[in-house]
Design a protein around this motif. Structure first.
Motif, PDB file in Angstrom:
ATOM      1  N   GLU A  56      34.125  18.982 -78.365  1.00 44.80           N
ATOM      2  CA  GLU A  56      34.194  18.190 -77.139  1.00 44.80           C
ATOM      3  C   GLU A  56      32.815  18.013 -76.511  1.00 44.80           C
ATOM      4  O   GLU A  56      32.467  16.920 -76.043  1.00 44.80           O
ATOM      5  CB  GLU A  56      35.163  18.841 -76.149  1.00 44.80           C
ATOM      6  CG  GLU A  56      36.609  18.738 -76.578  1.00 44.80           C
ATOM      7  CD  GLU A  56      37.573  19.542 -75.721  1.00 44.80           C
ATOM      8  OE1 GLU A  56      38.750  19.173 -75.716  1.00 44.80           O
ATOM      9  OE2 GLU A  56      37.146  20.527 -75.074  1.00 44.80           O
ATOM     10  N   THR A  57      32.019  19.053 -76.527  1.00 46.88           N
ATOM     11  CA  THR A  57      30.667  18.989 -75.966  1.00 46.88           C
ATOM     12  C   THR A  57      29.799  18.024 -76.769  1.00 46.88           C
ATOM     13  O   THR A  57      29.093  17.181 -76.193  1.00 46.88           O
ATOM     14  CB  THR A  57      30.023  20.389 -75.935  1.00 46.88           C
ATOM     15  OG1 THR A  57      30.831  21.246 -75.127  1.00 46.88           O
ATOM     16  CG2 THR A  57      28.606  20.339 -75.392  1.00 46.88           C
ATOM     17  N   LEU A  58      29.847  18.145 -78.094  1.00 47.81           N
ATOM     18  CA  LEU A  58      29.059  17.254 -78.953  1.00 47.81           C
ATOM     19  C   LEU A  58      29.503  15.799 -78.795  1.00 47.81           C
ATOM     20  O   LEU A  58      28.670  14.893 -78.709  1.00 47.81           O
ATOM     21  CB  LEU A  58      29.185  17.673 -80.414  1.00 47.81           C
ATOM     22  CG  LEU A  58      28.480  18.970 -80.800  1.00 47.81           C
ATOM     23  CD1 LEU A  58      28.947  19.446 -82.173  1.00 47.81           C
ATOM     24  CD2 LEU A  58      26.975  18.748 -80.796  1.00 47.81           C
ATOM     25  N   ALA A  59      30.798  15.583 -78.760  1.00 52.43           N
ATOM     26  CA  ALA A  59      31.317  14.224 -78.618  1.00 52.43           C
ATOM     27  C   ALA A  59      30.887  13.625 -77.276  1.00 52.43           C
ATOM     28  O   ALA A  59      30.441  12.471 -77.216  1.00 52.43           O
ATOM     29  CB  ALA A  59      32.835  14.227 -78.744  1.00 52.43           C
ATOM     30  N   LYS A  60      31.004  14.409 -76.211  1.00 50.03           N
ATOM     31  CA  LYS A  60      30.621  13.924 -74.887  1.00 50.03           C
ATOM     32  C   LYS A  60      29.142  13.556 -74.848  1.00 50.03           C
ATOM     33  O   LYS A  60      28.763  12.542 -74.271  1.00 50.03           O
ATOM     34  CB  LYS A  60      30.934  14.987 -73.831  1.00 50.03           C
ATOM     35  CG  LYS A  60      30.686  14.527 -72.418  1.00 50.03           C
ATOM     36  CD  LYS A  60      31.113  15.573 -71.413  1.00 50.03           C
ATOM     37  CE  LYS A  60      30.870  15.068 -70.004  1.00 50.03           C
ATOM     38  NZ  LYS A  60      31.269  16.048 -68.994  1.00 50.03           N
ATOM     39  N   SER A  61      28.302  14.361 -75.507  1.00 55.01           N
ATOM     40  CA  SER A  61      26.862  14.080 -75.520  1.00 55.01           C
ATOM     41  C   SER A  61      26.545  12.781 -76.252  1.00 55.01           C
ATOM     42  O   SER A  61      25.522  12.151 -76.001  1.00 55.01           O
ATOM     43  CB  SER A  61      26.085  15.240 -76.141  1.00 55.01           C
ATOM     44  OG  SER A  61      26.263  15.262 -77.550  1.00 55.01           O
ATOM     45  N   GLY A  63      28.805  10.249 -76.249  1.00 54.33           N
ATOM     46  CA  GLY A  63      29.561   9.202 -75.585  1.00 54.33           C
ATOM     47  C   GLY A  63      30.756   8.693 -76.377  1.00 54.33           C
ATOM     48  O   GLY A  63      31.144   7.535 -76.254  1.00 54.33           O
ATOM     49  N   ILE A  64      31.334   9.576 -77.207  1.00 54.88           N
ATOM     50  CA  ILE A  64      32.505   9.201 -77.997  1.00 54.88           C
ATOM     51  C   ILE A  64      33.589  10.260 -77.816  1.00 54.88           C
ATOM     52  O   ILE A  64      33.334  11.340 -77.290  1.00 54.88           O
ATOM     53  CB  ILE A  64      32.170   9.029 -79.502  1.00 54.88           C
ATOM     54  CG1 ILE A  64      31.623  10.330 -80.109  1.00 54.88           C
ATOM     55  CG2 ILE A  64      31.187   7.888 -79.705  1.00 54.88           C
ATOM     56  CD1 ILE A  64      31.373  10.254 -81.614  1.00 54.88           C
ATOM     57  N   PRO A  66      36.325  13.139 -79.004  1.00 56.38           N
ATOM     58  CA  PRO A  66      36.332  14.171 -80.040  1.00 56.38           C
ATOM     59  C   PRO A  66      36.979  13.666 -81.336  1.00 56.38           C
ATOM     60  O   PRO A  66      36.484  13.958 -82.436  1.00 56.38           O
ATOM     61  CB  PRO A  66      37.150  15.301 -79.416  1.00 56.38           C
ATOM     62  CG  PRO A  66      36.935  15.141 -77.948  1.00 56.38           C
ATOM     63  CD  PRO A  66      36.873  13.651 -77.738  1.00 56.38           C
ATOM     64  N   ALA A  67      38.033  12.879 -81.234  1.00 55.20           N
ATOM     65  CA  ALA A  67      38.693  12.352 -82.436  1.00 55.20           C
ATOM     66  C   ALA A  67      37.758  11.445 -83.228  1.00 55.20           C
ATOM     67  O   ALA A  67      37.716  11.513 -84.468  1.00 55.20           O
ATOM     68  CB  ALA A  67      39.956  11.597 -82.054  1.00 55.20           C
ATOM     69  N   ASN A  68      36.990  10.613 -82.527  1.00 56.40           N
ATOM     70  CA  ASN A  68      36.046   9.736 -83.235  1.00 56.40           C
ATOM     71  C   ASN A  68      34.924  10.525 -83.887  1.00 56.40           C
ATOM     72  O   ASN A  68      34.469  10.184 -84.980  1.00 56.40           O
ATOM     73  CB  ASN A  68      35.478   8.675 -82.293  1.00 56.40           C
ATOM     74  CG  ASN A  68      36.459   7.555 -82.045  1.00 56.40           C
ATOM     75  OD1 ASN A  68      37.410   7.365 -82.804  1.00 56.40           O
ATOM     76  ND2 ASN A  68      36.250   6.807 -80.978  1.00 56.40           N
ATOM     77  N   LEU A  69      34.468  11.583 -83.233  1.00 61.76           N
ATOM     78  CA  LEU A  69      33.430  12.427 -83.820  1.00 61.76           C
ATOM     79  C   LEU A  69      33.940  13.094 -85.095  1.00 61.76           C
ATOM     80  O   LEU A  69      33.271  13.087 -86.131  1.00 61.76           O
ATOM     81  CB  LEU A  69      32.963  13.487 -82.823  1.00 61.76           C
ATOM     82  CG  LEU A  69      31.891  14.459 -83.330  1.00 61.76           C
ATOM     83  CD1 LEU A  69      30.619  13.712 -83.733  1.00 61.76           C
ATOM     84  CD2 LEU A  69      31.603  15.522 -82.283  1.00 61.76           C
ATOM     85  N   ILE A  70      35.131  13.646 -85.029  1.00 60.69           N
ATOM     86  CA  ILE A  70      35.720  14.294 -86.209  1.00 60.69           C
ATOM     87  C   ILE A  70      35.897  13.279 -87.333  1.00 60.69           C
ATOM     88  O   ILE A  70      35.598  13.553 -88.496  1.00 60.69           O
ATOM     89  CB  ILE A  70      37.048  14.981 -85.849  1.00 60.69           C
ATOM     90  CG1 ILE A  70      36.773  16.168 -84.916  1.00 60.69           C
ATOM     91  CG2 ILE A  70      37.801  15.419 -87.098  1.00 60.69           C
ATOM     92  CD1 ILE A  70      38.014  16.736 -84.261  1.00 60.69           C
TER      93      ILE A  70
END
Length: 85
Positions: A56-61, A63-64, A66-70
């Motif tokens: 969640e932290t990485l995704a927020k940084s 701007g996407i 968590p599902a899109n990051l994964i």
């Protein structure tokens, strides 16, 4: 005349059987346009709370979501494996 309604089911077989014996144009008044995919494929993944928090932290940084990051990570890994094989 009481006509048949479109079945409210997620069963592909039940819907296929229905449409094999019915014409879509007879149900135009029941149809609605949707903007999202109806047949999304999803997979659940068990994560430890700290793993989810990191994602969640990485995704927020970035701007996407968590599902899109994964999803990005999975696609990148698939591409890496396919390149090597």
């Amino acid at each position: 005349m009481d006509r048949t309604k479109i079945p409210q089911t997620d069963s592909i077989q039940e819907l296929a059987d229905f449409w094999d014996t019915h014409d879509l144009t007879d149900f135009e008044d029941e149809l609605e346009e949707v903007s999202e995919s109806v047949f999304d494929s999803t997979v659940s993944v068990q994560l430890a709370p700290e793993e989810l928090e990191a994602i969640e932290t990485l995704a927020k940084s970035r701007g996407i979501s968590p599902a899109n990051l994964i999803r990005e990570w999975v696609v990148e890994r698939i591409d890496q494996v396919h390149v090597r094989n």
